[in-house]
Every structure is written in C-alpha cells, then in structure tokens.
Design an enzyme around this catalytic site. Structure first.
Site, PDB file in Angstrom:
ATOM      1  N   LYS A 187      80.892  38.616  -4.044  1.00 60.10           N
ATOM      2  CA  LYS A 187      81.211  39.954  -4.529  1.00 60.10           C
ATOM      3  C   LYS A 187      80.474  40.151  -5.847  1.00 60.10           C
ATOM      4  CE  LYS A 187      83.272  39.497  -7.882  1.00 60.10           C
ATOM      5  NZ  LYS A 187      82.996  38.828  -9.207  1.00 60.10           N
ATOM      6  N   ILE A 200      79.472  30.068 -10.293  1.00 60.22           N
ATOM      7  CA  ILE A 200      80.463  30.152  -9.209  1.00 60.22           C
ATOM      8  C   ILE A 200      80.173  29.138  -8.109  1.00 60.22           C
ATOM      9  CG2 ILE A 200      79.319  32.045  -7.957  1.00 60.22           C
ATOM     10  CD1 ILE A 200      83.088  31.342  -8.240  1.00 60.22           C
ATOM     11  N   ASP A 205      81.589  43.455 -11.496  1.00 58.49           N
ATOM     12  CA  ASP A 205      82.100  42.091 -11.631  1.00 58.49           C
ATOM     13  C   ASP A 205      83.607  42.014 -11.402  1.00 58.49           C
ATOM     14  OD1 ASP A 205      80.849  39.477 -12.227  1.00 58.49           O
ATOM     15  OD2 ASP A 205      82.622  39.362 -13.509  1.00 58.49           O
ATOM     16  N   TYR A 236      63.776  29.880  -2.685  1.00 61.29           N
ATOM     17  CA  TYR A 236      64.703  30.428  -1.693  1.00 61.29           C
ATOM     18  C   TYR A 236      64.033  30.520  -0.315  1.00 61.29           C
ATOM     19  CZ  TYR A 236      67.692  31.803  -5.661  1.00 61.29           C
ATOM     20  OH  TYR A 236      68.491  31.809  -6.780  1.00 61.29           O
ATOM     21  N   SER A 289      67.310  26.730  -5.186  1.00 54.52           N
ATOM     22  CA  SER A 289      67.275  27.304  -6.532  1.00 54.52           C
ATOM     23  C   SER A 289      65.867  27.829  -6.766  1.00 54.52           C
ATOM     24  CB  SER A 289      67.619  26.203  -7.544  1.00 54.52           C
ATOM     25  OG  SER A 289      67.253  26.598  -8.848  1.00 54.52           O
ATOM     26  N   ARG A 290      65.706  28.643  -7.822  1.00 58.49           N
ATOM     27  CA  ARG A 290      64.344  29.032  -8.202  1.00 58.49           C
ATOM     28  C   ARG A 290      63.651  27.869  -8.896  1.00 58.49           C
ATOM     29  NH1 ARG A 290      65.457  34.111 -11.768  1.00 58.49           N
ATOM     30  NH2 ARG A 290      67.063  32.665 -12.486  1.00 58.49           N
TER      31      ARG A 290
HETATM   32  N1  LIG Z   1      84.569  34.619  -6.421  1.00 60.86           N
HETATM   33  C1  LIG Z   1      84.642  34.377  -7.707  1.00 60.86           C
HETATM   34  O1  LIG Z   1      85.659  33.911  -8.224  1.00 60.86           O
HETATM   35  C2  LIG Z   1      83.453  34.623  -8.569  1.00 60.86           C
HETATM   36  C3  LIG Z   1      83.452  34.185  -9.901  1.00 60.86           C
HETATM   37  C4  LIG Z   1      82.294  34.357 -10.661  1.00 60.86           C
HETATM   38  C5  LIG Z   1      81.193  34.994 -10.087  1.00 60.86           C
HETATM   39  N2  LIG Z   1      81.234  35.429  -8.815  1.00 60.86           N
HETATM   40  C6  LIG Z   1      80.081  36.117  -8.213  1.00 60.86           C
HETATM   41  O2  LIG Z   1      79.068  35.146  -7.954  1.00 60.86           O
HETATM   42  C7  LIG Z   1      77.772  35.690  -8.220  1.00 60.86           C
HETATM   43  C8  LIG Z   1      77.064  34.825  -9.253  1.00 60.86           C
HETATM   44  O3  LIG Z   1      77.845  34.764 -10.436  1.00 60.86           O
HETATM   45  P1  LIG Z   1      77.739  33.536 -11.479  1.00 60.86           P
HETATM   46  O4  LIG Z   1      78.708  33.821 -12.541  1.00 60.86           O
HETATM   47  O5  LIG Z   1      77.791  32.243 -10.765  1.00 60.86           O
HETATM   48  O6  LIG Z   1      76.262  33.800 -12.048  1.00 60.86           O
HETATM   49  P2  LIG Z   1      75.289  32.749 -12.733  1.00 60.86           P
HETATM   50  O7  LIG Z   1      76.042  31.621 -13.332  1.00 60.86           O
HETATM   51  O8  LIG Z   1      74.366  33.536 -13.593  1.00 60.86           O
HETATM   52  O9  LIG Z   1      74.501  32.131 -11.507  1.00 60.86           O
HETATM   53  C9  LIG Z   1      73.702  32.929 -10.662  1.00 60.86           C
HETATM   54  C10 LIG Z   1      72.541  32.091 -10.122  1.00 60.86           C
HETATM   55  O10 LIG Z   1      71.701  32.947  -9.379  1.00 60.86           O
HETATM   56  C11 LIG Z   1      70.359  32.491  -9.439  1.00 60.86           C
HETATM   57  N3  LIG Z   1      69.446  33.648  -9.640  1.00 60.86           N
HETATM   58  C12 LIG Z   1      68.617  34.166  -8.721  1.00 60.86           C
HETATM   59  N4  LIG Z   1      67.917  35.171  -9.203  1.00 60.86           N
HETATM   60  C13 LIG Z   1      68.290  35.321 -10.482  1.00 60.86           C
HETATM   61  C14 LIG Z   1      67.883  36.193 -11.518  1.00 60.86           C
HETATM   62  N5  LIG Z   1      66.928  37.127 -11.324  1.00 60.86           N
HETATM   63  N6  LIG Z   1      68.474  36.056 -12.718  1.00 60.86           N
HETATM   64  C15 LIG Z   1      69.432  35.135 -12.914  1.00 60.86           C
HETATM   65  N7  LIG Z   1      69.852  34.249 -11.974  1.00 60.86           N
HETATM   66  C16 LIG Z   1      69.291  34.352 -10.764  1.00 60.86           C
HETATM   67  C17 LIG Z   1      70.300  31.472 -10.565  1.00 60.86           C
HETATM   68  O11 LIG Z   1      70.117  30.198  -9.974  1.00 60.86           O
HETATM   69  P3  LIG Z   1      68.646  29.564  -9.752  1.00 60.86           P
HETATM   70  O12 LIG Z   1      67.707  30.252 -10.712  1.00 60.86           O
HETATM   71  O13 LIG Z   1      68.865  28.130 -10.036  1.00 60.86           O
HETATM   72  O14 LIG Z   1      68.316  29.835  -8.339  1.00 60.86           O
HETATM   73  C18 LIG Z   1      71.683  31.498 -11.224  1.00 60.86           C
HETATM   74  O15 LIG Z   1      72.147  30.224 -11.589  1.00 60.86           O
HETATM   75  C19 LIG Z   1      78.025  37.136  -8.626  1.00 60.86           C
HETATM   76  O16 LIG Z   1      77.930  37.940  -7.472  1.00 60.86           O
HETATM   77  C20 LIG Z   1      79.457  37.123  -9.146  1.00 60.86           C
HETATM   78  O17 LIG Z   1      80.151  38.344  -9.095  1.00 60.86           O
HETATM   79  C21 LIG Z   1      82.336  35.241  -8.044  1.00 60.86           C
END
Ligand SMILES: NC(=O)c1ccc[n+]([C@@H]2O[C@H](COP(=O)([O-])OP(=O)(O)OC[C@H]3O[C@@H](n4cnc5c(N)ncnc54)[C@H](OP(=O)(O)O)[C@@H]3O)[C@@H](O)[C@H]2O)c1
Length: 336
Positions: free
Chosen positions: A97, A15, A178, A58, A36-37
């Site tokens: 969210k 996202i 989600d 972080y 990022s981590r």
């Molecule tokens: N508004 C919208 O349209 C929309 C759409 C999709 C998702 N979202 C929301 O955005 C958030 C993230 O979703 P996403 O789909 O982007 O997820 P994602 O692709 O899995 O990315 C999440 C990021 O969080 C970091 N992270 C930190 N701790 C973690 C852990 N323990 N395990 C895995 N990743 C971890 C990772 O980055 P690093 O390790 O590099 O730090 C990872 O790339 C959620 O709250 C989701 O509901 C919103």
C-alpha cells in the site's frame, strides 16, 4: 502453480525487512530471491534472511523462472511501472500500500492483471487481521445494526526530510498515500465506495500533504470522518457506528488485536484476537493460498476495492493541491 509458492522480494527497504520474518508462519511458501537496485544491498538482504538468490537489478528477478510471486516493497510511485513489467513477465504480485501513486496508475495495473489473468493484490494487511475479520462477522450478524458511520485517525510525528520517501513528491510521499490509505480503506471496507469526498489539510514544502482531514459522503446519508498526519502523532483509533451500537477498534486500528463491542443496552464486550507473527503473515497466507487455488484475485482485498480506495485518495490529493505522478522504469534503474 506448484504446491510450494516461491516468493521474490523487490525493494529491500524498511518494510521488506519487517515482513520477511513472518514468512516463517506461512505454510507452502518459500522466499527464494531478492532484487535491489544495488547488488550489495541485495546480497546483504539475502544473507540476513537466508535467501538463495540476490539480484542487483529488478530486471533479473523478472527473468527468474523459479519465482512465482513478487512482493513489491518500493516507494508508492515505483509500484505501477514495475508491476506492469512484472505482469508482462507473468509474475503474480503482492503490491505494498498504497497500490500506486495515482488512480490512473492503479487502473492500468488492474486492467493488465485482469487481461493477463495473473494474480495481483494490494498489501492492505489490516483487512486480514483476525480481529478485523471478527468486526466484519459481528456486523454481518447484526451486532450493531446497520453501519451508518466510521471514524478513524492515523498519524505520526516525522521530522521533515525532503529526500525521505515520506516527503518526496517523486516517490509518492505524503500523509494520504502513506497513512490515509489505511483510514480510507477501512471506511471503504465497511461503507463501500463514497459518492463524495471533501478534503482539507496542509502541505510540506516538497508539495506532498503533511496532514489531511477527509469527509466521505454517501447518497443515503452515511458518512466517514478520517484523519491522517505526518505532522503529529494520532492515537490510531477507529470507531464503527451502527443503528444498534458501535465498535471501538483499539489502537492502532490498522493492525489491531482488540475491539470493544458496545451493543445497545448491553455491557461493553472486549474481544481480543492475537495476530500471527507481527501481523503480516495473514496477507502472505492469503496470497499463497489464492495462488495454490488458481485464483486471480483475493475476495478479502479485491482489486475493485483497491481502485475505489485509490480514487478517494486521488480526489483528496487533488483538493489539497498535491500533484502525484507515477515514476518511470528509470527511477528504479531500467528493467525489462
Ligand atoms: N504494511 C506496512 O506496515 C508498511 C509499513 C511501511 C511501509 N509500507 C509500504 O512499503 C513501501 C516501501 O516503504 P518503506 O518504508 O519500506 O520504504 P524504504 O525503506 O524507502 O524502502 C523502499 C525500497 O525501494 C527501493 N526503491 C526502488 N526505487 C526507488 C527509488 N526511486 N527511490 C527510493 N527507493 C527505491 C529501495 O531499495 P533498492 O534501491 O535496494 O532496490 C528502497 O530500499 C511503501 O509502499 C510503503 O507505504 C508498508
């Protein structure tokens, strides 16, 4: 707060990648840093988006004095612990969210925000879409009479992958957090906080919900019927029923640009209000303008509504047997 608001990004995943280009449409905002981590992922994200600083933990972005507000885009269970640390560091927050994985986690973050007087908002971008603003204006003008009921569905067919955040219990996976957050937040915006929540659905083997059907009940007889699913695609349609007509919010209702207004006794009226950018720009503008004005909350997405929505999601999760918990700092690599 300076005239220019300096943003940092935490969790450069899917996202964050989609949201970043919309900053081009946000006056008085500049994204300066990413955390990022992994240093490698931070460097790559910063290079793709032209950011000045890239942090491999972080903790480092919390110590950066040239970041005013953080966009938190980690998985759901990784929002609360980080947000609490960020508030201690005095950073304003836009938290994706669902705001947290649990009601207790949301309450703790909201208490900390109120005590510290630091701005926090849930990134519920639906509420800022121009045509959703129009829906609220039409209802306030009495276009469909008194709103008595809301219907909404949102579903995607996702292949089960137990390590993906959508299916992992320790990352706050499942349809409710989600996608259910959108249908619940939409109903809460229009009807207020329900007195009763009845949920049914099914689980994936990881213990997160695959699909959920919710009935929200109000003491005065109003109701919402809502569906969220990771098992099957759903149109993403919402309908708002009033005593003098109804409004169809055309798919996908969580970032719509068109509604059809059905006033009793009149021909349907189609109304289109295009988004700016992909549609994230509106919430980014709201946060930037709130900070420039010295506000601690958004009037469009207030913290009380975020807590009410989280509570509905928590009550539904409990009925389905989903046991969400907030992640610790260790699940995001240790920070301050
Ligand atoms: N508004 C919208 O349209 C929309 C759409 C999709 C998702 N979202 C929301 O955005 C958030 C993230 O979703 P996403 O789909 O982007 O997820 P994602 O692709 O899995 O990315 C999440 C990021 O969080 C970091 N992270 C930190 N701790 C973690 C852990 N323990 N395990 C895995 N990743 C971890 C990772 O980055 P690093 O390790 O590099 O730090 C990872 O790339 C959620 O709250 C989701 O509901 C919103």
């Amino acid at each position: 707060m300076s005239a220019e608001i300096r943003w940092g990004v935490v969790g450069p995943g899917r996202i964050a990648e989609s949201v970043l280009p919309d900053f081009a449409h946000v006056p008085h905002a500049r994204v300066t840093a990413v955390a990022s981590r992994s240093q490698e992922r931070a460097d790559a994200f910063a290079a793709r988006h032209g950011l000045e600083r890239a942090y491999g933990s972080y903790a480092e972005i919390l110590a950066d004095p040239e970041v005013d507000v953080l966009y938190v885009a980690t998985p759901h269970a990784q929002h609360a612990a980080f947000s609490l640390a960020a508030l201690r560091a005095g950073k304003a927050l836009l938290v994706e969210k669902s705001f947290t994985a649990t009601t207790a986690g949301a309450a703790e973050v909201i208490d900390a925000a109120r005590r510290s007087g630091v701005f926090v908002m849930e990134a519920m971008w639906t509420r800022f879409q121009p045509v959703v603003v129009t829906v609220n204006e039409l209802i306030a003008d009495g276009a469909i009479g008194e709103v008595r009921s809301v219907q909404a569905d949102l579903g995607v067919s996702r292949e089960y992958d137990p390590v993906d955040r959508l299916f992992a219990l320790d990352l706050g996976g499942g349809a409710l957090l989600d996608l259910g957050v959108y249908v619940v937040s939409f109903a809460q915006m229009l009807l207020g906080t329900p007195q009763r929540v009845v949920a049914t659905g099914s689980l994936f083997p990881t213990g997160v919900d695959a699909e959920a059907a919710l009935l929200l009940g109000y003491d005065d007889g109003r109701a919402a019927t809502l569906l969220a699913s990771l098992r099957q695609a759903l149109p993403g349609q919402a309908r708002v029923f009033g005593t003098a007509g109804w409004i169809d919010v055309l798919p996908r209702f969580h970032h719509p640009d068109t509604i059809v207004l059905h006033r009793a006794g009149a021909d349907p009226e189609r109304i289109t209000r295009p988004q700016t950018g992909v549609g994230y720009a509106h919430e980014l503008i709201e946060v930037t303008e709130c900070l420039r004005a010295g506000r601690t909350e958004s009037a469009v997405m207030p913290l009380a509504d975020t807590l009410a929505v989280q509570d509905v999601l928590g009550r539904a999760a409990e009925q389905l047997g989903v046991r969400h918990a907030e992640g610790t700092a260790a699940s995001m690599a240790p920070f301050g």
